[in-house]
Design an enzyme around this catalytic site. Structure first.
Site, PDB file in Angstrom:
ATOM      1  N   VAL A  13       0.838  -1.202   0.000  1.00 20.29           N
ATOM      2  CA  VAL A  13       0.000   0.000   0.000  1.00 20.29           C
ATOM      3  C   VAL A  13       0.869   1.247   0.000  1.00 20.29           C
ATOM      4  O   VAL A  13       0.573   2.229  -0.690  1.00 20.29           O
ATOM      5  CB  VAL A  13      -0.973  -0.007   1.195  1.00 20.29           C
ATOM      6  CG1 VAL A  13      -1.742   1.312   1.279  1.00 20.29           C
ATOM      7  CG2 VAL A  13      -1.950  -1.165   1.079  1.00 20.29           C
ATOM      8  N   ARG A  38      13.566  -2.787  10.158  1.00 19.93           N
ATOM      9  CA  ARG A  38      14.038  -3.817   9.234  1.00 19.93           C
ATOM     10  C   ARG A  38      14.183  -3.279   7.812  1.00 19.93           C
ATOM     11  O   ARG A  38      15.059  -3.711   7.052  1.00 19.93           O
ATOM     12  CB  ARG A  38      13.054  -4.988   9.249  1.00 19.93           C
ATOM     13  CG  ARG A  38      13.471  -6.190   8.427  1.00 19.93           C
ATOM     14  CD  ARG A  38      12.468  -7.331   8.539  1.00 19.93           C
ATOM     15  NE  ARG A  38      11.167  -6.991   7.989  1.00 19.93           N
ATOM     16  CZ  ARG A  38      10.085  -6.754   8.705  1.00 19.93           C
ATOM     17  NH1 ARG A  38      10.129  -6.799  10.026  1.00 19.93           N
ATOM     18  NH2 ARG A  38       8.933  -6.449   8.120  1.00 19.93           N
ATOM     19  N   SER A  39      13.329  -2.317   7.445  1.00 20.98           N
ATOM     20  CA  SER A  39      13.366  -1.771   6.079  1.00 20.98           C
ATOM     21  C   SER A  39      14.179  -0.483   5.978  1.00 20.98           C
ATOM     22  O   SER A  39      14.379   0.036   4.875  1.00 20.98           O
ATOM     23  CB  SER A  39      11.937  -1.510   5.588  1.00 20.98           C
ATOM     24  OG  SER A  39      11.210  -2.704   5.488  1.00 20.98           O
ATOM     25  N   ARG A  97     -11.175   3.880  12.630  1.00 20.65           N
ATOM     26  CA  ARG A  97     -12.309   4.021  11.714  1.00 20.65           C
ATOM     27  C   ARG A  97     -13.640   4.226  12.427  1.00 20.65           C
ATOM     28  O   ARG A  97     -14.490   4.977  11.945  1.00 20.65           O
ATOM     29  CB  ARG A  97     -12.399   2.792  10.801  1.00 20.65           C
ATOM     30  CG  ARG A  97     -11.313   2.735   9.747  1.00 20.65           C
ATOM     31  CD  ARG A  97     -11.402   1.449   8.959  1.00 20.65           C
ATOM     32  NE  ARG A  97     -10.287   1.315   8.024  1.00 20.65           N
ATOM     33  CZ  ARG A  97      -9.879   0.157   7.521  1.00 20.65           C
ATOM     34  NH1 ARG A  97     -10.510  -0.963   7.859  1.00 20.65           N
ATOM     35  NH2 ARG A  97      -8.876   0.110   6.682  1.00 20.65           N
ATOM     36  N   CYS A 126     -11.041  -1.520   2.354  1.00 17.17           N
ATOM     37  CA  CYS A 126     -11.091  -1.538   0.894  1.00 17.17           C
ATOM     38  C   CYS A 126     -12.446  -2.013   0.358  1.00 17.17           C
ATOM     39  O   CYS A 126     -13.007  -1.407  -0.568  1.00 17.17           O
ATOM     40  CB  CYS A 126      -9.964  -2.398   0.333  1.00 17.17           C
ATOM     41  SG  CYS A 126      -9.884  -4.076   0.997  1.00 17.17           S
ATOM     42  N   GLN A 153     -12.542 -11.522  -2.893  1.00 15.21           N
ATOM     43  CA  GLN A 153     -11.401 -10.656  -2.616  1.00 15.21           C
ATOM     44  C   GLN A 153     -10.069 -11.284  -3.029  1.00 15.21           C
ATOM     45  O   GLN A 153      -9.757 -12.420  -2.691  1.00 15.21           O
ATOM     46  CB  GLN A 153     -11.387 -10.275  -1.132  1.00 15.21           C
ATOM     47  CG  GLN A 153     -12.602  -9.451  -0.762  1.00 15.21           C
ATOM     48  CD  GLN A 153     -12.627  -9.000   0.690  1.00 15.21           C
ATOM     49  OE1 GLN A 153     -13.693  -8.999   1.315  1.00 15.21           O
ATOM     50  NE2 GLN A 153     -11.502  -8.605   1.233  1.00 15.21           N
ATOM     51  N   GLY A 157      -4.887  -8.517  -1.108  1.00 16.91           N
ATOM     52  CA  GLY A 157      -5.403  -7.876   0.086  1.00 16.91           C
ATOM     53  C   GLY A 157      -4.773  -8.405   1.353  1.00 16.91           C
ATOM     54  O   GLY A 157      -4.852  -7.777   2.408  1.00 16.91           O
ATOM     55  N   ARG A 232     -12.203 -15.096   0.107  1.00 17.37           N
ATOM     56  CA  ARG A 232     -10.916 -14.958  -0.578  1.00 17.37           C
ATOM     57  C   ARG A 232     -10.930 -15.868  -1.807  1.00 17.37           C
ATOM     58  O   ARG A 232     -11.294 -17.046  -1.716  1.00 17.37           O
ATOM     59  CB  ARG A 232      -9.768 -15.354   0.354  1.00 17.37           C
ATOM     60  CG  ARG A 232      -8.398 -15.020  -0.207  1.00 17.37           C
ATOM     61  CD  ARG A 232      -8.131 -13.539  -0.191  1.00 17.37           C
ATOM     62  NE  ARG A 232      -7.956 -13.024   1.175  1.00 17.37           N
ATOM     63  CZ  ARG A 232      -7.869 -11.736   1.483  1.00 17.37           C
ATOM     64  NH1 ARG A 232      -7.955 -10.815   0.527  1.00 17.37           N
ATOM     65  NH2 ARG A 232      -7.708 -11.347   2.735  1.00 17.37           N
ATOM     66  N   HIS A 239     -10.684  -6.520  -6.120  1.00 15.06           N
ATOM     67  CA  HIS A 239     -11.791  -7.182  -5.447  1.00 15.06           C
ATOM     68  C   HIS A 239     -13.074  -7.045  -6.271  1.00 15.06           C
ATOM     69  O   HIS A 239     -13.294  -6.027  -6.939  1.00 15.06           O
ATOM     70  CB  HIS A 239     -12.055  -6.552  -4.078  1.00 15.06           C
ATOM     71  CG  HIS A 239     -10.995  -6.814  -3.058  1.00 15.06           C
ATOM     72  ND1 HIS A 239      -9.953  -7.679  -3.258  1.00 15.06           N
ATOM     73  CD2 HIS A 239     -10.832  -6.314  -1.785  1.00 15.06           C
ATOM     74  CE1 HIS A 239      -9.191  -7.703  -2.172  1.00 15.06           C
ATOM     75  NE2 HIS A 239      -9.707  -6.889  -1.275  1.00 15.06           N
TER      76      HIS A 239
END
Length: 334
Positions: A13, A38-39, A97, A126, A153, A157, A232, A239
């Site tokens: 994302v 880590r990144s 949310r 989403c 989906q 995702g 899924r 989706h």
């Protein structure tokens, strides 16, 4: 021009947010790509320049105007810290949310809600975004009594590891070999799994409850009857949703089709005679919510069936987040 941070910049994302910011020419003065320790140190390209990813910390947001959180545990850990340091936080996780103090915004549906922000705006789930964009014009024109939705989906995702699992598992099946599931509870190749997120109250999954509760909040209608089954499917990206709508007043399929053709963010693809309808393959990489198979429900007096498809990494996540930032900036609500 704005100083912009992207938390989770190396994830699926986060990468999509960076791409959408660049495509839509969002006025970025300074970019701050952030991720886990880590990144940290990885390099990303943006606007023709190379940036080194930094580890997200409590003091990372000094001087940041807008902070996009791509989702995950970082939101609970750092989103409020970013707000305290003066940033407008646009959060893609589920952490805020349903907080009554936090607007939950889809710009084509409830743009005015963004005006009430207290430097924190939540990006909906989403599947919720994909559904409410075409529901809004129907709701305004005829009212909605009940929604029954079944989702199909894509594995993306569930992240990069899920994509790789589908790829490797499919190859293994075709070669007569085994590839035990690691990301999903059951094999996903050539299979459907009616289970997304954890099971919660009344044996609905948390993903299903998100669609119920978030839709009610976005449409400002706590009485709206909604039930969802989230599934899924072995598709890499985008989706799909089969949406059944029972309206308060009669709305013909032709009238609904015309409403949706005029609706912002919607692309109607509905010509059964030419075998034209939305599909994940044609929605991938696009920002529109595609709607087709528009027909009246023959089992009730006031009902419609819709087939809805959208790229959940774009409109279902990154594009919607960037559109929220554009809305706030253009309306002078920053």
């Amino acid at each position: 021009m704005f100083n912009v941070a992207v938390v989770g910049a190396t994830g699926a994302v986060g990468q999509e947010i960076l791409q959408v910011l660049e495509e839509r020419r969002f006025p970025v003065k300074r970019l701050l790509p952030l991720a886990t320790a880590r990144s940290a140190g990885k390099e990303i390209r943006f606007g023709g320049e190379t940036y080194r990813v930094e580890a997200t910390g409590e003091d990372s947001f000094a001087g940041v105007d807008i902070a996009f959180f791509a989702g995950g545990s970082a939101s609970k850990e750092f989103a409020l810290k970013a707000r305290e340091q003066g940033a407008l936080v646009i959060d893609n996780s589920s952490a805020f949310r349903l907080d009554p103090e936090v607007p939950l915004v889809v710009p084509e549906v409830n743009p005015e809600d963004a005006r009430q922000h207290k430097r924190l705006i939540a990006n909906p789930n989403c599947s919720t975004i994909i559904m409410v964009v075409p529901l809004k014009p129907i709701y305004d024109a005829a009212g909605i009594r009940r929604v029954v939705v079944a989702t199909y989906q894509a594995v993306s995702g569930a992240g990069a590891a899920a994509i790789e699992e589908l790829r490797r598992q499919t190859q293994a099946v075709l070669e007569g070999k085994e590839y035990p599931p690691q990301v999903f509870p059951h094999p996903i190749a050539f299979n459907l799994i009616p289970h997304i997120d954890v099971f919660a109250e009344q044996d609905y999954t948390r993903e299903e409850w998100k669609m119920v509760k978030e839709t009610r909040k976005i449409l400002h209608d706590e009485r709206l009857a909604i039930t969802a089954t989230t599934v899924r499917v072995p598709v890499f990206r985008s989706h799909s949703e089969a949406v059944n709508v029972e309206t308060e007043s009669k709305l013909s399929a032709a009238a609904a089709r015309e409403l949706l053709r005029r609706a912002p963010g919607v692309e109607v693809v509905d010509d059964p005679g030419s075998l034209q309808y939305p599909m994940p393959l044609t929605a991938t990489g696009r920002d529109e919510v595609f709607v087709g198979r528009i027909r009246e429900d023959i089992s009730v007096d006031k009902g419609l069936n819709l087939w809805v498809v959208a790229d959940q990494l774009r409109k279902g996540a990154a594009t919607n987040a960037v559109q929220i930032a554009e809305l706030v900036v253009s309306s002078g609500w920053l």
